[in-house]
Design a protein around this motif. Structure first.
Motif, PDB file in Angstrom:
ATOM      1  N   ALA A 358      51.906  44.769  35.381  1.00  0.00           N
ATOM      2  CA  ALA A 358      50.744  44.918  36.268  1.00  0.00           C
ATOM      3  C   ALA A 358      50.845  46.111  37.062  1.00  0.00           C
ATOM      4  O   ALA A 358      49.915  47.082  37.094  1.00  0.00           O
ATOM      5  CB  ALA A 358      50.669  43.830  37.186  1.00  0.00           C
ATOM      6  N   ILE A 359      52.351  46.447  37.556  1.00  0.00           N
ATOM      7  CA  ILE A 359      52.359  47.685  38.339  1.00  0.00           C
ATOM      8  C   ILE A 359      52.389  48.822  37.328  1.00  0.00           C
ATOM      9  O   ILE A 359      51.900  49.835  38.004  1.00  0.00           O
ATOM     10  CB  ILE A 359      53.817  47.655  38.929  1.00  0.00           C
ATOM     11  N   GLN A 360      52.803  48.833  35.953  1.00  0.00           N
ATOM     12  CA  GLN A 360      52.627  49.748  35.435  1.00  0.00           C
ATOM     13  C   GLN A 360      51.050  50.283  34.842  1.00  0.00           C
ATOM     14  O   GLN A 360      50.925  51.399  35.126  1.00  0.00           O
ATOM     15  CB  GLN A 360      53.154  49.449  33.894  1.00  0.00           C
ATOM     16  N   ALA A 361      50.202  49.197  34.768  1.00  0.00           N
ATOM     17  CA  ALA A 361      48.831  49.545  34.478  1.00  0.00           C
ATOM     18  C   ALA A 361      48.276  50.399  35.849  1.00  0.00           C
ATOM     19  O   ALA A 361      47.428  51.318  35.609  1.00  0.00           O
ATOM     20  CB  ALA A 361      48.204  48.479  34.282  1.00  0.00           C
ATOM     21  N   LEU A 362      48.340  49.733  36.911  1.00  0.00           N
ATOM     22  CA  LEU A 362      47.948  50.449  38.098  1.00  0.00           C
ATOM     23  C   LEU A 362      48.329  51.679  38.257  1.00  0.00           C
ATOM     24  O   LEU A 362      47.935  52.757  38.679  1.00  0.00           O
ATOM     25  CB  LEU A 362      47.964  49.613  39.522  1.00  0.00           C
ATOM     26  N   GLY A 363      49.979  51.821  38.287  1.00  0.00           N
ATOM     27  CA  GLY A 363      50.342  53.103  38.390  1.00  0.00           C
ATOM     28  C   GLY A 363      49.912  54.380  37.465  1.00  0.00           C
ATOM     29  O   GLY A 363      49.930  55.315  38.050  1.00  0.00           O
ATOM     30  N   VAL A 364      49.828  53.986  36.299  1.00  0.00           N
ATOM     31  CA  VAL A 364      49.320  54.841  35.395  1.00  0.00           C
ATOM     32  C   VAL A 364      48.080  55.418  35.843  1.00  0.00           C
ATOM     33  O   VAL A 364      47.592  56.885  35.785  1.00  0.00           O
ATOM     34  CB  VAL A 364      49.470  54.237  33.959  1.00  0.00           C
ATOM     35  N   ARG A 365      47.020  54.518  36.341  1.00  0.00           N
ATOM     36  CA  ARG A 365      45.728  55.171  36.573  1.00  0.00           C
ATOM     37  C   ARG A 365      45.581  56.011  37.693  1.00  0.00           C
ATOM     38  O   ARG A 365      45.056  56.945  37.586  1.00  0.00           O
ATOM     39  CB  ARG A 365      44.831  53.791  36.977  1.00  0.00           C
ATOM     40  N   VAL A 366      46.697  55.648  38.708  1.00  0.00           N
ATOM     41  CA  VAL A 366      46.637  56.709  40.007  1.00  0.00           C
ATOM     42  C   VAL A 366      47.484  57.959  39.576  1.00  0.00           C
ATOM     43  O   VAL A 366      46.641  58.993  40.328  1.00  0.00           O
ATOM     44  CB  VAL A 366      46.992  55.932  41.040  1.00  0.00           C
ATOM     45  N   LEU A 367      48.145  57.780  38.805  1.00  0.00           N
ATOM     46  CA  LEU A 367      48.873  58.962  38.661  1.00  0.00           C
ATOM     47  C   LEU A 367      48.070  60.042  37.612  1.00  0.00           C
ATOM     48  O   LEU A 367      48.229  61.166  37.803  1.00  0.00           O
ATOM     49  CB  LEU A 367      50.381  58.768  37.727  1.00  0.00           C
ATOM     50  N   GLN A 368      47.137  59.514  36.853  1.00  0.00           N
ATOM     51  CA  GLN A 368      46.604  60.309  35.906  1.00  0.00           C
ATOM     52  C   GLN A 368      45.488  61.023  36.981  1.00  0.00           C
ATOM     53  O   GLN A 368      44.844  62.249  36.423  1.00  0.00           O
ATOM     54  CB  GLN A 368      45.917  59.650  34.651  1.00  0.00           C
ATOM     55  N   ILE A 369      44.862  60.323  37.821  1.00  0.00           N
ATOM     56  CA  ILE A 369      43.928  61.092  38.749  1.00  0.00           C
ATOM     57  C   ILE A 369      44.482  62.264  39.645  1.00  0.00           C
ATOM     58  O   ILE A 369      44.076  63.264  39.626  1.00  0.00           O
ATOM     59  CB  ILE A 369      43.468  59.742  39.885  1.00  0.00           C
ATOM     60  N   GLU A 370      45.874  62.040  39.840  1.00  0.00           N
ATOM     61  CA  GLU A 370      46.322  62.875  40.978  1.00  0.00           C
ATOM     62  C   GLU A 370      46.912  64.381  40.054  1.00  0.00           C
ATOM     63  O   GLU A 370      46.908  65.468  40.564  1.00  0.00           O
ATOM     64  CB  GLU A 370      47.735  62.436  41.280  1.00  0.00           C
ATOM     65  N   ALA A 371      46.925  64.256  38.713  1.00  0.00           N
ATOM     66  CA  ALA A 371      47.340  65.108  38.055  1.00  0.00           C
ATOM     67  C   ALA A 371      46.405  66.595  38.014  1.00  0.00           C
ATOM     68  O   ALA A 371      46.795  67.780  38.099  1.00  0.00           O
ATOM     69  CB  ALA A 371      47.319  64.772  36.423  1.00  0.00           C
ATOM     70  N   PHE A 372      45.086  66.167  38.209  1.00  0.00           N
ATOM     71  CA  PHE A 372      43.998  67.038  38.550  1.00  0.00           C
ATOM     72  C   PHE A 372      44.159  67.905  39.768  1.00  0.00           C
ATOM     73  O   PHE A 372      43.587  69.094  39.813  1.00  0.00           O
ATOM     74  CB  PHE A 372      42.656  66.399  38.294  1.00  0.00           C
TER      75      PHE A 372
END
Length: 462
Positions: A358-372
């Motif tokens: 659950a932590i992995q799924a949420l963390g991946v979403r926010v991290l990919q947002i920040e990449a931009f």
């Protein structure tokens, strides 16, 4: 200097600093992975107080920078004796500040998790972690001061190598302190490893011990081995009001900036805390994961401070401008590439940091947002370093204040109730882009080049 030579200088000073920052981030990854293996509550306990540790770290950086910028400009002006006088004052000033910060941290450590809205189950571990962190602040302050001084004298290799050593020591101490005694399989056999089984507190103590060891080595390299700043017998340790006041003038805007920014980050923690343990843990680990992307920018920013500061001290504002432009371009290029890699490798990063899906799924979403946001974030980081080299610490503080409170906190407050942690990170991404544009405007306008050189008012040789 020819353009090619200027580029070589930027790269030559940036590469060791980048490697040092990467090693620092590797240490954070290792800490996060080791603590994450203990479960979501352990990650959440560390994540709860992370924003407050950033506040104290920022204040320590501000205190060190107030002296190191003076040293950079004095060395650029070929006033090594005055630079050594500043070093003596820096040791006195930063040690006193580190002790005061430690006492303040110890004083708030037990109530802090409750103030931040942490769930009762994670408060004791969070308090222990912050208490040990606070006790190590004097050593951390001296390590930062010594590293900054070596960098501003043009020596990037020594502090970089010692920071890598700190990473290795942290791994060793953490493995001994976090986990209990255990057996591991190695080359077909079984090896017994000792362990204290201290959990979250062991992670804090491991980092504290590595800070202490490297602080001693950094001071040795600075005070006894540095070609430019090696202290000589007969120098006065009497407090020099002029140096201390100049350091205060440079450091105070940075310190206020850190208070404001960290206050905003603490408020962000308050916004995230009610979203639950999974969100708190995912946010903490995502911040750690993102740091691998942006910390090379801080390495380039450190090189920019040195190059701009020494150029200003030598009276070469034209060279200072070119070094600032080249450093910024390099920072954007590096962080654009690291941002792209972060977007692609986010799932792998989180699989390493935590076993909780659950932590992995949420963390991946926010991290990919920040990449931009990474290219424009690079602009703000590197330009800040260049402006500090010129003695301009007030303007970056004002720009950060406007951006953080005017954009990020307002947007996060509005988006979090509807989109949860994703909304908070959308607000962060937009704010970092706006911040980068503001700093780019400041750089191109060039008013920072009109500030008087600090080397003209250097202290008498002592």
């Amino acid at each position: 200097m020819a353009l090619q030579e200027q580029i070589q200088w930027v790269v030559r000073l940036s590469v060791p600093a980048i490697l040092a920052e990467i090693s620092s981030i590797a240490m954070q990854y290792i800490d996060a992975a080791m603590v994450g293996s203990l479960g979501g509550n352990a990650s959440a306990a560390v994540g709860l107080v992370t924003s407050t540790t950033w506040l104290f770290n920022g204040l320590c950086v501000s205190a060190a920078t107030g002296f190191s910028v003076q040293v950079a400009q004095l060395i650029g002006a070929d006033k090594d004796a005055q630079a050594r006088s500043v070093l003596r004052q820096a040791i006195l000033g930063t040690l006193c500040f580190g002790l005061v910060a430690a006492l303040a941290g110890i004083g708030i450590s037990f109530a802090l998790p409750r103030w931040l809205g942490g769930e009762p189950g994670i408060r004791p571990a969070a308090s222990q972690y912050f208490l040990i962190y606070a006790c190590a602040l004097p050593a951390s302050q001296l390590r930062r001061m010594a590293g900054n001084m070596l960098q501003c004298s043009g020596d990037m290799r020594t502090p970089s190598a010692l920071n890598v050593l700190m990473c290795l020591l942290d791994i060793l101490f953490n493995s001994l302190l976090i986990f209990p005694a255990r057996h591991i399989s190695l080359f077909g056999g079984s090896v017994s490893l000792p362990g204290a089984g201290m959990g979250v507190a062991g992670a804090a103590l491991g980092t504290a011990l590595s800070e202490l060891a490297v602080a001693a080595l950094m001071l040795y390299a600075l005070c006894l081995r540095s070609p430019k700043l090696r202290l000589k017998r007969g120098g006065s340790w009497r407090v020099q009001k002029g140096i201390q006041l100049t350091a205060l003038r440079l450091a105070l805007p940075m310190a206020l900036e850190r208070v404001v920014l960290s206050g905003a980050q603490i408020l962000s923690t308050r916004i995230i805390a009610p979203l639950g343990t999974i969100s708190v843990a995912a946010n903490s680990l995502a911040v750690t994961a993102e740091s691998l992307c942006y910390m090379p920018g801080y390495g380039i920013g450190s090189a920019s401070t040195t190059l701009v500061g020494q150029s200003i001290g030598a009276g070469r504002t034209d060279l200072a401008r070119r070094f600032a432009y080249l450093s910024t371009a390099l920072g954007v290029a590096v962080m654009a590439c690291s941002g792209a890699l972060m977007f692609l490798l986010a799932p792998l990063m989180f699989s390493i940091l935590t076993p909780d899906t659950a932590i992995q799924a949420l963390g991946v979403r926010v991290l990919q947002i920040e990449a931009f946001a990474e290219p424009l974030y690079a602009v703000s980081i590197v330009v800040t370093g260049a402006l500090r080299g010129a003695g301009d610490t007030l303007a970056p503080s004002i720009l950060n204040l406007i951006s953080m409170w005017g954009v990020r906190i307002t947007a996060a407050f509005l988006l979090a109730p509807r989109f949860g942690l994703v909304g908070v990170w959308l607000a962060m991404c937009g704010e970092l882009c706006i911040r980068g544009i503001l700093f780019l405007i400041r750089l191109l306008r060039g008013k920072w080049l009109t500030l008087p050189s600090l080397a003209k008012n250097g202290s008498e040789p002592q």
